[in-house]
Design a protein around this motif. Structure first.
Motif, PDB file in Angstrom:
ATOM      1  N   UNK A 106       1.009  -1.250   0.064  1.00 53.42           N
ATOM      2  CA  UNK A 106       0.161  -0.054   0.190  1.00 53.42           C
ATOM      3  C   UNK A 106       0.559   1.035  -0.282  1.00 53.42           C
ATOM      4  N   UNK A 107       0.512   2.351  -0.659  1.00 56.97           N
ATOM      5  CA  UNK A 107      -0.169   2.369  -1.175  1.00 56.97           C
ATOM      6  C   UNK A 107      -1.015   2.520  -2.926  1.00 56.97           C
ATOM      7  N   UNK A 108       0.060   1.028  -3.476  1.00 58.98           N
ATOM      8  CA  UNK A 108       0.730   1.175  -4.836  1.00 58.98           C
ATOM      9  C   UNK A 108      -0.698   1.052  -5.724  1.00 58.98           C
ATOM     10  N   UNK A 109      -0.603   0.950  -6.654  1.00 58.44           N
ATOM     11  CA  UNK A 109      -1.677   0.491  -7.509  1.00 58.44           C
ATOM     12  C   UNK A 109      -2.517  -1.191  -7.720  1.00 58.44           C
ATOM     13  N   UNK A 110      -0.915  -1.435  -7.203  1.00 59.13           N
ATOM     14  CA  UNK A 110      -1.737  -3.477  -7.502  1.00 59.13           C
ATOM     15  C   UNK A 110      -2.131  -4.151  -5.730  1.00 59.13           C
ATOM     16  N   UNK A 111      -1.621  -3.544  -5.093  1.00 57.01           N
ATOM     17  CA  UNK A 111      -3.003  -3.430  -3.376  1.00 57.01           C
ATOM     18  C   UNK A 111      -3.738  -3.279  -3.476  1.00 57.01           C
ATOM     19  N   UNK A 112      -4.499  -2.199  -3.948  1.00 59.27           N
ATOM     20  CA  UNK A 112      -5.890  -1.750  -4.292  1.00 59.27           C
ATOM     21  C   UNK A 112      -6.897  -3.432  -4.980  1.00 59.27           C
ATOM     22  N   UNK A 113      -6.026  -3.287  -5.948  1.00 57.61           N
ATOM     23  CA  UNK A 113      -5.811  -4.533  -6.899  1.00 57.61           C
ATOM     24  C   UNK A 113      -6.084  -5.442  -6.593  1.00 57.61           C
ATOM     25  N   UNK A 114      -5.237  -6.266  -6.126  1.00 55.87           N
ATOM     26  CA  UNK A 114      -4.799  -7.444  -5.534  1.00 55.87           C
ATOM     27  C   UNK A 114      -6.380  -7.728  -4.674  1.00 55.87           C
ATOM     28  N   UNK A 115      -6.247  -6.525  -3.491  1.00 54.79           N
ATOM     29  CA  UNK A 115      -7.215  -6.787  -2.705  1.00 54.79           C
ATOM     30  C   UNK A 115      -8.310  -7.300  -2.763  1.00 54.79           C
ATOM     31  N   UNK A 116      -8.657  -6.456  -3.954  1.00 54.44           N
ATOM     32  CA  UNK A 116     -10.247  -6.229  -4.544  1.00 54.44           C
ATOM     33  C   UNK A 116     -10.322  -8.210  -5.067  1.00 54.44           C
ATOM     34  N   UNK A 117      -9.183  -8.857  -5.398  1.00 59.42           N
ATOM     35  CA  UNK A 117      -9.410 -10.022  -5.550  1.00 59.42           C
ATOM     36  C   UNK A 117      -8.850 -10.737  -4.942  1.00 59.42           C
ATOM     37  N   UNK A 118      -8.563 -10.482  -3.458  1.00 57.51           N
ATOM     38  CA  UNK A 118      -8.408 -11.690  -3.010  1.00 57.51           C
ATOM     39  C   UNK A 118      -9.737 -11.486  -1.882  1.00 57.51           C
ATOM     40  N   UNK A 119     -10.252 -10.317  -1.918  1.00 61.38           N
ATOM     41  CA  UNK A 119     -11.494  -9.444  -0.376  1.00 61.38           C
ATOM     42  C   UNK A 119     -12.850 -10.783  -1.706  1.00 61.38           C
ATOM     43  N   UNK A 120     -11.991 -10.823  -3.200  1.00 61.86           N
ATOM     44  CA  UNK A 120     -13.638 -12.037  -4.099  1.00 61.86           C
ATOM     45  C   UNK A 120     -13.221 -13.452  -3.835  1.00 61.86           C
ATOM     46  N   UNK A 121     -11.800 -13.558  -3.091  1.00 63.02           N
ATOM     47  CA  UNK A 121     -12.118 -15.000  -3.539  1.00 63.02           C
ATOM     48  C   UNK A 121     -12.240 -15.510  -1.551  1.00 63.02           C
ATOM     49  N   UNK A 122     -12.165 -14.341  -0.908  1.00 61.27           N
ATOM     50  CA  UNK A 122     -12.128 -14.501   0.691  1.00 61.27           C
ATOM     51  C   UNK A 122     -13.960 -14.905   1.348  1.00 61.27           C
ATOM     52  N   UNK A 123     -14.319 -13.741   0.149  1.00 59.23           N
ATOM     53  CA  UNK A 123     -16.215 -13.618   0.042  1.00 59.23           C
ATOM     54  C   UNK A 123     -16.848 -15.680  -0.724  1.00 59.23           C
TER      55      UNK A 123
END
Length: 647
Positions: A425-442
């Protein structure tokens, strides 16, 4: 709006042909010098291989004479205009969301009609803008990088054609029109990867990329036919409308066939082996292929026809399993590579698998967001690596060290790119990768979670740790410690066009992630963000601890007996060689032998027999009239005698 999209595609397409035909002539008309710098002994391929001093001088002259460089103008100006037009299209769609479609012409086939048209929506608009931005950066960077290359004009023209083909894939409203752009990209990749064809290894890498991707494209084309016939139309809009009502078997078979093409183009297991070898091409080509075209096309197509995959859960399960194998296996392979470009190549396979994993668990928006951020930071990383390569004259990490002092701009820009790759954080990859991980976690924690959902989730977390480890290793071995190049080069920044390009790319790589805050599923989530950050710290910390024990040595030595396995990427190429290549070659040798000793021998033997029979039949035809008259009389006597005796 459709007219603007057509212009976005058409401009680089026209630039490709203009570059081929008019590039050098335009330079002469503009008064450019015949030679840009005194050349050393000829080196196949030119570019930075032509000698450090001569190449630096040629690059400087190319920068100062940019307005008189015909191929550079033809390459850069049209794509710059396309970038502006793509930005206008994106802003218009952002201000007034909705789909815009138009059919340019219809092709009757007797069965399913082909509609050649374009489709503009939020997905196509933002991806098209990303493609144009990266292509423009590559073209500008290449002016200096390829300044000594005698075939720069054709090189730049193929980049323009490559860009136009990807834009056609992005804006296509018909599956068959999309397939046209899909295949043109394959041809362009063949020519660009094999640009330095004088070396056998480069031409082999180009052929390998072409054949492996074609293998997947066979299934992709069949999948298009199944979808088009099932929906009664090849229009993407119509196919998506009909997908939920299609027979389940039809849509599942179509989705699985499409995955074959996706695995080939996006270099996913088991068709991933071409991408690391594609590093034989010039470094800017690696940036273009890995960031904006070719490999991005597969992920884009899945996102574009995502409703088809939603209607075929089995296909999403297969996609998820392949993604886990690709993301974790490629990350481990990157951890052991010696070549900086191969590290980034395996990183691309891994990050594309992260996107595929996100799509498999229902995180379409997060996957597309990661596709965009990956385009920014991976283009930055490859072009920054190109700066390091041309200064040091080597691709090998073992030849670097301590470059941060002589190359401060490259150091900081590459640091930003690696941080985005890791997800700091707070680079671009942190935001996008977190969105993918959150979707997988959900998906994994939901009531109807499957084993594939958990597999993707755990695979993502492990990949985060391994990514942090290989990125930290690359960073430390390149910029810290003592110079291991044995004094063969003097660290200094690359020419301004190259350094300026990576500096500009560092801005979106650092800040583009903030554009996702407006969407709920793209905002950072505390639980997944903290968990991923712990894995980042674990992976990066392990690499640092091993390196810090002896900065002169490679941290990959800690892998022990596993390193050769990771270095050879689990021997997948060797398995293919043993299972496919050698048997096919043996069969080919048998066919040649059978053809020579069997079929050819029979044909030649028949000809010889016919010739000999002809020679016997030709004996009476000796040209002697007396012999002919004697034969006639003898025959007459035989006939008369036969009549008298038997009648």
């Amino acid at each position: 709006m459709i007219g603007l999209a057509s212009a976005v595609i058409l401009l680089p397409f026209l630039a490709a042909f203009a570059g081929m035909l008019l590039g050098p002539r335009l330079s002469a008309l503009l008064g450019a010098p015949a030679t840009t710098a005194p050349a050393p002994d000829p080196v196949p391929g030119g570019g930075p291989e032509a000698g450090a001093e001569a190449w630096q001088g040629a690059a400087t002259v190319a920068e100062r004479s940019f307005l008189r460089n015909g191929p550079a103008l033809i390459a850069c100006v049209p794509i710059a205009v396309s970038t502006v037009l793509a930005a206008i299209v994106g802003l218009t769609v952002w201000g007034d969301p909705g789909d815009r479609t138009a059919v340019l012409t219809r092709v009757p086939t007797g069965t399913v009609e082909i509609e050649l048209g374009l489709q503009i929506d939020g997905l196509s608009a933002v991806v098209a803008f990303m493609v144009c931005c990266v292509a423009l950066a590559v073209q500008v960077y290449s002016v200096a990088y390829m300044s000594k290359d005698p075939r720069y004009s054709s090189y730049a023209a193929f980049i323009s054609l490559f860009t136009a083909a990807m834009l056609l894939v992005v804006f296509a409203g018909d599956l068959l029109l999309l397939y046209v752009g899909w295949e043109v990209m394959g041809v362009c990749s063949y020519f660009l990867i094999g640009h330095h064809w004088e070396e056998r290894a480069n031409s082999r890498a180009a052929v390998k990329a072409f054949l492996v991707t074609r293998l997947g494209d066979v299934g992709f084309l069949l999948g298009i036919f199944v979808l088009g016939i099932g929906a009664g139309s090849f229009s993407i809009e119509r196919v998506l409308d009909e997908a939920p009502s299609m027979p389940h078997t039809t849509v599942t078979v179509a989705a699985l066939l499409l995955l074959a093409g996706v695995a080939g183009k996006s270099a996913q297991f088991p068709l991933h082996t071409w991408l690391p070898d594609a590093m034989a091409g010039p470094t800017p080509i690696s940036a273009l292929i890995h960031a904006a075209t070719m490999v991005a096309a597969g992920i884009y197509v899945v996102a574009r026809v995502y409703d088809v995959f939603v209607a075929a859960p089995a296909a999403l399960t297969v996609l998820g399993i392949l993604a886990v194998i690709s993301m974790l296996g490629s990350a481990l392979a990157a951890l052991a590579q010696d070549d900086i470009k191969r590290v980034l190549a395996y990183s691309t396979v891994s990050q594309l698998a992260v996107m595929a994993g996100g799509l498999a668990v229902g995180g379409r928006n997060g996957a597309v967001f990661h596709l965009l951020t990956h385009g920014a930071f991976k283009a930055l990383l490859f072009l920054a690596a190109g700066c390091v390569i041309v200064v040091t004259g080597s691709n090998m990490l073992r030849d670097y060290g301590g470059l941060r002092q002589g190359m401060p701009i490259t150091f900081w820009t590459m640091t930003i790119g690696l941080a985005a790759l890791v997800g700091v954080p707070p680079t671009s990859g942190w935001f996008s990768k977190d969105a993918v991980i959150e979707a997988a976690q959900h998906a994994a924690l939901s009531d109807g979670a499957s084993a594939a959902d958990w597999l993707v989730y755990l695979g993502l977390l492990l990949t985060v740790a391994v990514t942090a480890a290989y990125a930290t290793r690359l960073w430390l071995m390149t910029f810290f410690g003592e110079n291991r190049g044995r004094g063969s080069y003097q660290p200094a920044e690359a020419p301004i066009l190259m350094v300026g390009t990576v500096t500009v790319l560092a801005v979106p790589a650092a800040f583009i992630g903030f554009f996702g805050i407006g969407e709920a599923d793209l905002r950072p989530h505390l639980g997944s963000a903290v968990l991923a950050l712990l894995f980042v710290v674990a992976g990066a910390g392990a690499a640092f601890v091993v390196w810090n024990r002896d900065p002169a040595l490679d941290p990959a030595r800690a892998l022990g007996p596993a390193r050769p396995v990771f270095l050879r990427a689990f021997y997948v190429d060797e398995v293919y060689d043993a299972v496919i290549v050698r048997p096919v070659r043996a069969l080919a040798r048998y066919v040649v032998t059978f053809d020579g000793r069997g079929i050819d021998a029979a044909v030649v033997g028949t000809a010889r027999t016919a010739r000999r029979l002809g020679e016997l039949a030709r004996l009476p035809q000796n040209g002697n009239p007396q012999a002919y008259l004697t034969g006639v009389l003898a025959g007459t006597l035989v006939i008369v005698a036969g009549v008298v005796i038997f009648l």
